[in-house]
Scaffold this motif. Structure first.
Motif, PDB file in Angstrom:
ATOM      1  N   ASP A 149       0.842  -1.186   0.000  1.00 35.84           N
ATOM      2  CA  ASP A 149       0.000   0.000   0.000  1.00 35.84           C
ATOM      3  C   ASP A 149       0.883   1.244   0.000  1.00 35.84           C
ATOM      4  N   ALA A 150       0.629   2.152  -0.931  1.00 39.64           N
ATOM      5  CA  ALA A 150       1.514   3.301  -1.109  1.00 39.64           C
ATOM      6  C   ALA A 150       1.523   4.211   0.119  1.00 39.64           C
ATOM      7  N   ASP A 151       0.376   4.448   0.727  1.00 37.29           N
ATOM      8  CA  ASP A 151       0.338   5.324   1.898  1.00 37.29           C
ATOM      9  C   ASP A 151       1.086   4.697   3.070  1.00 37.29           C
ATOM     10  N   ALA A 152       0.909   3.387   3.254  1.00 38.33           N
ATOM     11  CA  ALA A 152       1.627   2.704   4.328  1.00 38.33           C
ATOM     12  C   ALA A 152       3.129   2.708   4.072  1.00 38.33           C
ATOM     13  N   GLN A 153       3.522   2.532   2.808  1.00 42.43           N
ATOM     14  CA  GLN A 153       4.937   2.560   2.467  1.00 42.43           C
ATOM     15  C   GLN A 153       5.527   3.951   2.721  1.00 42.43           C
ATOM     16  N   ASP A 162      -1.501   2.176 -16.850  1.00 38.95           N
ATOM     17  CA  ASP A 162      -1.558   2.915 -15.581  1.00 38.95           C
ATOM     18  C   ASP A 162      -0.198   3.028 -14.889  1.00 38.95           C
ATOM     19  N   ARG A 163       0.826   2.419 -15.462  1.00 39.82           N
ATOM     20  CA  ARG A 163       2.085   2.310 -14.739  1.00 39.82           C
ATOM     21  C   ARG A 163       2.766   3.652 -14.501  1.00 39.82           C
ATOM     22  N   VAL A 164       2.778   4.504 -15.500  1.00 42.02           N
ATOM     23  CA  VAL A 164       3.432   5.805 -15.329  1.00 42.02           C
ATOM     24  C   VAL A 164       2.711   6.638 -14.275  1.00 42.02           C
ATOM     25  N   ALA A 165       1.403   6.739 -14.388  1.00 43.79           N
ATOM     26  CA  ALA A 165       0.624   7.548 -13.442  1.00 43.79           C
ATOM     27  C   ALA A 165       0.775   7.024 -12.018  1.00 43.79           C
ATOM     28  N   GLU A 166       0.753   5.705 -11.858  1.00 41.25           N
ATOM     29  CA  GLU A 166       0.889   5.132 -10.522  1.00 41.25           C
ATOM     30  C   GLU A 166       2.304   5.336  -9.985  1.00 41.25           C
ATOM     31  N   ALA A 167       3.298   5.270 -10.874  1.00 41.15           N
ATOM     32  CA  ALA A 167       4.673   5.527 -10.446  1.00 41.15           C
ATOM     33  C   ALA A 167       4.833   6.965  -9.980  1.00 41.15           C
ATOM     34  N   VAL A 168       4.204   7.894 -10.676  1.00 44.60           N
ATOM     35  CA  VAL A 168       4.256   9.301 -10.271  1.00 44.60           C
ATOM     36  C   VAL A 168       3.565   9.493  -8.929  1.00 44.60           C
ATOM     37  N   ARG A 188       5.749  10.620  -5.656  1.00 46.96           N
ATOM     38  CA  ARG A 188       5.495  11.881  -4.946  1.00 46.96           C
ATOM     39  C   ARG A 188       5.252  11.628  -3.459  1.00 46.96           C
ATOM     40  N   LEU A 189       4.504  10.577  -3.159  1.00 47.16           N
ATOM     41  CA  LEU A 189       4.281  10.231  -1.749  1.00 47.16           C
ATOM     42  C   LEU A 189       5.600   9.908  -1.050  1.00 47.16           C
ATOM     43  N   TYR A 190       6.444   9.142  -1.714  1.00 46.47           N
ATOM     44  CA  TYR A 190       7.702   8.724  -1.100  1.00 46.47           C
ATOM     45  C   TYR A 190       8.665   9.899  -0.947  1.00 46.47           C
ATOM     46  N   ARG A 191       8.666  10.769  -1.923  1.00 46.06           N
ATOM     47  CA  ARG A 191       9.513  11.966  -1.831  1.00 46.06           C
ATOM     48  C   ARG A 191       9.050  12.854  -0.685  1.00 46.06           C
ATOM     49  N   ASP A 192       7.749  13.046  -0.563  1.00 44.97           N
ATOM     50  CA  ASP A 192       7.205  13.843   0.542  1.00 44.97           C
ATOM     51  C   ASP A 192       7.536  13.211   1.893  1.00 44.97           C
ATOM     52  N   ALA A 193       7.678  11.885   1.902  1.00 43.08           N
ATOM     53  CA  ALA A 193       7.983  11.176   3.146  1.00 43.08           C
ATOM     54  C   ALA A 193       9.453  11.297   3.544  1.00 43.08           C
ATOM     55  N   GLY A 194      10.283  11.812   2.642  1.00 37.95           N
ATOM     56  CA  GLY A 194      11.688  12.007   2.985  1.00 37.95           C
ATOM     57  C   GLY A 194      12.669  11.228   2.144  1.00 37.95           C
ATOM     58  N   ALA A 195      12.204  10.525   1.112  1.00 36.92           N
ATOM     59  CA  ALA A 195      13.129   9.824   0.224  1.00 36.92           C
ATOM     60  C   ALA A 195      13.966  10.835  -0.544  1.00 36.92           C
ATOM     61  N   ASP A 196      15.229  10.511  -0.745  1.00 29.99           N
ATOM     62  CA  ASP A 196      16.133  11.408  -1.463  1.00 29.99           C
ATOM     63  C   ASP A 196      16.044  11.237  -2.970  1.00 29.99           C
ATOM     64  N   CYS A 197      15.719  10.032  -3.415  1.00 31.61           N
ATOM     65  CA  CYS A 197      15.702   9.707  -4.835  1.00 31.61           C
ATOM     66  C   CYS A 197      14.581   8.709  -5.076  1.00 31.61           C
ATOM     67  N   ILE A 198      13.965   8.784  -6.247  1.00 32.15           N
ATOM     68  CA  ILE A 198      12.890   7.866  -6.600  1.00 32.15           C
ATOM     69  C   ILE A 198      13.380   6.964  -7.731  1.00 32.15           C
TER      70      ILE A 198
END
Length: 264
Positions: free
Chosen positions: A126-130, A167-173, A177-187
């Motif tokens: 789950d993206a939000d949990a991740q 749907d892969r590109v949109a879901e990757a974006v 964005r969620l992971y970057r907002d969470a503090g990831a340095d690189c996607i």
């Protein structure tokens, strides 16, 4: 070569800086010898490949190898060089964020790949949990005083993701964005093969993007598209095994030519 807290902090800061200048190229390694080769060649960072390390240990990829063995191998790599080391930590092996950060720093690593594949249930986490988990990893690193560089892998382009091609590109974006907002340095949207998809991801994702070379994506093309980091996974490990296989087959042919075929 051990590293103290101040040294680890310096290495982590250097690794982070390398994501904002010239494209960072990472020929991933699997043991101390391959790490030394990469370092001696002049690359500024050593990155591990979980697929290659697991295979070397006799396990398939995907958190099948015991994490203790994976971390022990990564620790030997980190001790062999005086460069920043980033570890492919797969999906984190079920560790709590504090434990993961402590174990990474304990072996001398200052960066990690963390993927969003659910190796137990299949498909994607789950993206939000991740994102929440990545934020906790960032917080744990901050508490430890070392800005561990988090390369958040987005696995929507993998066949196991269960995401429809369209749907892969949109879901990757969305995930990136969620992971970057969470503090990831690189996607790291692994497995992207289309130049247009790479261009969209670089444009739509905030911050550095990790890419892979492929049939139509050489280093020059990825650099032109604005990719910040390029990794090779188990590619060099497999190439080394391929050369070993060719070499022993040639040796066997020479032996048979000299002595005749062996009885089975």
């Amino acid at each position: 070569m051990g590293a103290d807290g101040a040294d680890l902090k310096d290495r982590a800061e250097k690794l982070r800086e390398l994501h904002t200048g010239e494209m960072l190229v990472l020929p991933n390694v699997w043991d101390a010898a391959s790490a030394e080769i990469v370092a001696e060649a002049g690359f500024p960072v050593v990155a591990t490949a979980s697929n290659a390390i697991a295979a070397m240990l006799g396990y398939p990829d995907g958190e099948s190898a015991p994490w203790q063995d994976m971390f022990a191998a990564a620790g030997r790599i980190a001790r062999a060089v005086s460069l920043p080391v980033t570890v492919d930590a797969e999906a984190g092996y079920g560790m709590q964020p504090r434990e993961l950060v402590d174990r990474l720093l304990g072996i001398g690593a200052v960066g990690c790949n963390l993927e969003d594949t659910d190796h137990r249930a299949g498909g994607l986490l789950d993206a939000d949990a991740q994102a929440e988990w990545l934020a906790a990893v960032r917080s744990a690193a901050d508490d430890a005083g070392v800005p561990v560089v988090i390369n958040a892998r987005v696995d929507t382009f993998l066949p196991t993701s269960g995401i429809h091609d369209a749907d892969r590109v949109a879901e990757a974006v969305r995930r990136g964005r969620l992971y970057r907002d969470a503090g990831a340095d690189c996607i790291y949207p692994i497995g992207v093969r289309d130049k247009g998809d790479v261009a969209t991801l670089v444009a739509e994702l905030p911050g550095p993007v990790n890419g892979n070379t492929g049939d139509s994506l050489d280093l020059a093309t990825l650099r032109e598209l604005g990719v910040a980091r390029v990794s090779y996974g188990p590619r060099f490990y497999r190439a080394a095994l391929g050369r070993l296989k060719a070499g022993v087959q040639e040796l066997l042919a020479q032996d048979v030519a000299a002595t005749g075929p062996r009885l089975q």
